[in-house]
Design a protein around this motif. Structure first.
Motif, PDB file in Angstrom:
ATOM      1  N   ASP A 106     -18.218 -57.595  34.889  1.00  8.46           N
ATOM      2  CA  ASP A 106     -18.069 -57.921  33.460  1.00  8.46           C
ATOM      3  C   ASP A 106     -16.665 -57.513  33.022  1.00  8.46           C
ATOM      4  O   ASP A 106     -16.104 -56.542  33.541  1.00  8.46           O
ATOM      5  CB  ASP A 106     -19.110 -57.134  32.657  1.00  8.46           C
ATOM      6  CG  ASP A 106     -19.095 -57.513  31.189  1.00  8.46           C
ATOM      7  OD1 ASP A 106     -19.773 -58.492  30.833  1.00  8.46           O
ATOM      8  OD2 ASP A 106     -18.399 -56.833  30.393  1.00  8.46           O
ATOM      9  N   VAL A 107     -16.141 -58.258  32.059  1.00  6.04           N
ATOM     10  CA  VAL A 107     -14.761 -58.022  31.627  1.00  6.04           C
ATOM     11  C   VAL A 107     -14.580 -56.636  30.982  1.00  6.04           C
ATOM     12  O   VAL A 107     -13.465 -56.115  30.914  1.00  6.04           O
ATOM     13  CB  VAL A 107     -14.314 -59.164  30.678  1.00  6.04           C
ATOM     14  CG1 VAL A 107     -15.027 -59.072  29.336  1.00  6.04           C
ATOM     15  CG2 VAL A 107     -12.826 -59.192  30.500  1.00  6.04           C
ATOM     16  N   ASP A 183      -8.193 -55.389  28.220  1.00  5.27           N
ATOM     17  CA  ASP A 183      -8.796 -54.418  27.315  1.00  5.27           C
ATOM     18  C   ASP A 183     -10.209 -53.986  27.717  1.00  5.27           C
ATOM     19  O   ASP A 183     -11.144 -54.063  26.912  1.00  5.27           O
ATOM     20  CB  ASP A 183      -8.820 -55.001  25.881  1.00  5.27           C
ATOM     21  CG  ASP A 183      -9.015 -53.902  24.853  1.00  5.27           C
ATOM     22  OD1 ASP A 183      -8.713 -52.740  25.169  1.00  5.27           O
ATOM     23  OD2 ASP A 183      -9.504 -54.202  23.753  1.00  5.27           O
ATOM     24  N   PRO A 184     -10.370 -53.518  28.965  1.00  5.78           N
ATOM     25  CA  PRO A 184     -11.704 -53.047  29.368  1.00  5.78           C
ATOM     26  C   PRO A 184     -12.019 -51.706  28.697  1.00  5.78           C
ATOM     27  O   PRO A 184     -11.097 -51.014  28.264  1.00  5.78           O
ATOM     28  CB  PRO A 184     -11.555 -52.846  30.881  1.00  5.78           C
ATOM     29  CG  PRO A 184     -10.114 -52.513  31.067  1.00  5.78           C
ATOM     30  CD  PRO A 184      -9.359 -53.271  30.002  1.00  5.78           C
ATOM     31  N   ASP A 185     -13.287 -51.373  28.623  1.00  4.32           N
ATOM     32  CA  ASP A 185     -13.670 -50.063  28.083  1.00  4.32           C
ATOM     33  C   ASP A 185     -13.757 -49.029  29.195  1.00  4.32           C
ATOM     34  O   ASP A 185     -13.682 -47.838  28.952  1.00  4.32           O
ATOM     35  CB  ASP A 185     -15.031 -50.181  27.383  1.00  4.32           C
ATOM     36  CG  ASP A 185     -14.967 -51.184  26.259  1.00  4.32           C
ATOM     37  OD1 ASP A 185     -13.995 -51.138  25.489  1.00  4.32           O
ATOM     38  OD2 ASP A 185     -15.858 -52.061  26.182  1.00  4.32           O
ATOM     39  N   LYS A 217      -9.568 -44.936  27.629  1.00  6.66           N
ATOM     40  CA  LYS A 217     -10.612 -45.616  28.413  1.00  6.66           C
ATOM     41  C   LYS A 217     -11.456 -44.552  29.111  1.00  6.66           C
ATOM     42  O   LYS A 217     -10.986 -43.440  29.357  1.00  6.66           O
ATOM     43  CB  LYS A 217      -9.987 -46.478  29.517  1.00  6.66           C
ATOM     44  CG  LYS A 217      -8.890 -47.407  29.077  1.00  6.66           C
ATOM     45  CD  LYS A 217      -9.447 -48.566  28.346  1.00  6.66           C
ATOM     46  CE  LYS A 217      -8.367 -49.510  27.877  1.00  6.66           C
ATOM     47  NZ  LYS A 217      -8.829 -50.409  26.842  1.00  6.66           N
ATOM     48  N   THR A 218     -12.662 -44.926  29.505  1.00 11.95           N
ATOM     49  CA  THR A 218     -13.429 -44.071  30.406  1.00 11.95           C
ATOM     50  C   THR A 218     -12.951 -44.423  31.819  1.00 11.95           C
ATOM     51  O   THR A 218     -12.948 -45.595  32.190  1.00 11.95           O
ATOM     52  CB  THR A 218     -14.936 -44.376  30.298  1.00 11.95           C
ATOM     53  OG1 THR A 218     -15.284 -44.322  28.927  1.00 11.95           O
ATOM     54  CG2 THR A 218     -15.765 -43.387  31.104  1.00 11.95           C
TER      55      THR A 218
END
Ligand SMILES: Nc1ncnc2c1ncn2[C@@H]1O[C@H](COP(=O)(O)OP(=O)(O)OP(=O)(O)O)[C@@H](O)[C@H]1O
Ligand SMILES: [Mg+2]
Length: 280
Positions: A106-107, A183-185, A217-218
């Protein structure tokens, strides 16, 4: 039938872009990037032999945590990362990221590998732009965003070079820019600096710390290098081999920023504790 409103049509055509912009405008909510790994086991089948690569592993990471996984070769670090990325299916248990059960990539989860995984036929900028295609941005918006992120990793001047014309450190900078531009989390990093020389590795650690502190970010970061884990992580999971499992969770209570040449008693104590665990 009534004609749909033209403003609505244009909105629908640009829905990916609109969603993307909305997400950006919302900014990073504190709830984004929560990882819950519960009772996760991965069993591979090699010919007819079953092998437990990862055994009943539980991890919870709060948004914005920098976690490191350390352990001997073959203990299941990449397997764990690949399960969080959605590349490997759990045999038991599962992974939830921000409430979403992970069963495919997933993005919202970005992955960075040791071997950079760049497209050789695209320039540095082309690699970043290509990743942005899925967001439905116009080509000029893609170009601007790619340049912005290449600037952030210090590569704006090299944007037209191809991967074969870049050093290892520069290639990894492109890979980081490419991943962050989406912009991933969550950022998953599998020995990202393992192929780099010692000096470049320190520079990359500093770059990563700067990006992590500004973007929160994590991060789940695999390394073999105890000092690297201690310089970067809030929390270190030490793993053992066969079957791979977490044998110790260490909260790294060293103040930030952590100097790269830090070698005081506190650092040495953490280091001997982890090396002792790895020797067993
Ligand atoms: N696709 C696969 N099919 C079968 N077995 C696999 C597969 N991937 C990994 N394994 C096995 O699972 C175990 C864990 O492998 P994994 O790559 O997760 O270890 P690792 O901790 O990342 O090792 P390294 O530090 O060397 O990268 C190993 O014994 C490996 O041989
Ligand atoms: Mg590995």
């Amino acid at each position: 039938m009534q004609e749909p409103d033209s403003a609505l049509c244009s909105l629908l055509e640009r829905k990916d872009e609109v969603l993307y912009n909305v997400k950006n405008q919302l900014g990073k909510k504190e709830t984004q990037g929560r990882i819950e790994i519960s009772k996760l086991s991965v069993i591979y089948q090699n010919k007819k032999v079953l092998q437990t690569a990862l055994d009943t592993t539980d991890i919870i990471l709060k948004p914005g945590t920098f976690a490191s996984l350390i352990g001997p070769s073959g203990c299941g670090k990449s397997t764990l990362l690949n399960a969080v990325a959605g590349f490997v299916k759990p045999s038991e248990g599962g992974v939830v990221v921000d409430g979403r059960q992970v069963d495919e990539p997933d993005v919202s989860v970005g992955v960075i590998f040791q071997n950079f995984a760049l497209f050789p036929w695209f320039s540095a900028r082309g690699n970043v732009e290509f990743t942005l295609k899925r967001f439905g941005l116009s080509s000029s918006e893609r170009r601007e965003r790619a340049i912005e992120f290449l600037r952030e990793v210090g590569l704006e001047e090299h944007q037209h070079k191809f991967p074969s014309q870049l050093s290892g450190g520069m290639k990894q900078r492109v890979a980081i820019a490419r991943t962050l531009a989406s912009d991933p989390d969550v950022l998953l990093m599998d020995e990202p600096f393992g192929a780099l020389d010692a000096q470049t590795r320190l520079e990359m650690q500093e770059l990563l710390m700067r990006l992590w502190q500004s973007r929160k970010k994590t991060v789940l970061f695999v390394t073999h290098d105890v000092d690297e884990a201690l310089r970067l992580a809030d929390i270190i999971f030490v793993m053992s081999t066969a079957p791979g499992r977490i044998i110790e969770t260490i909260n790294v209570d060293i103040a930030r920023p952590r100097a790269v040449d830090r070698m005081d008693n506190q650092f040495i104590d953490y280091r001997s504790r982890i090396l002792g665990l790895l020797r067993h």
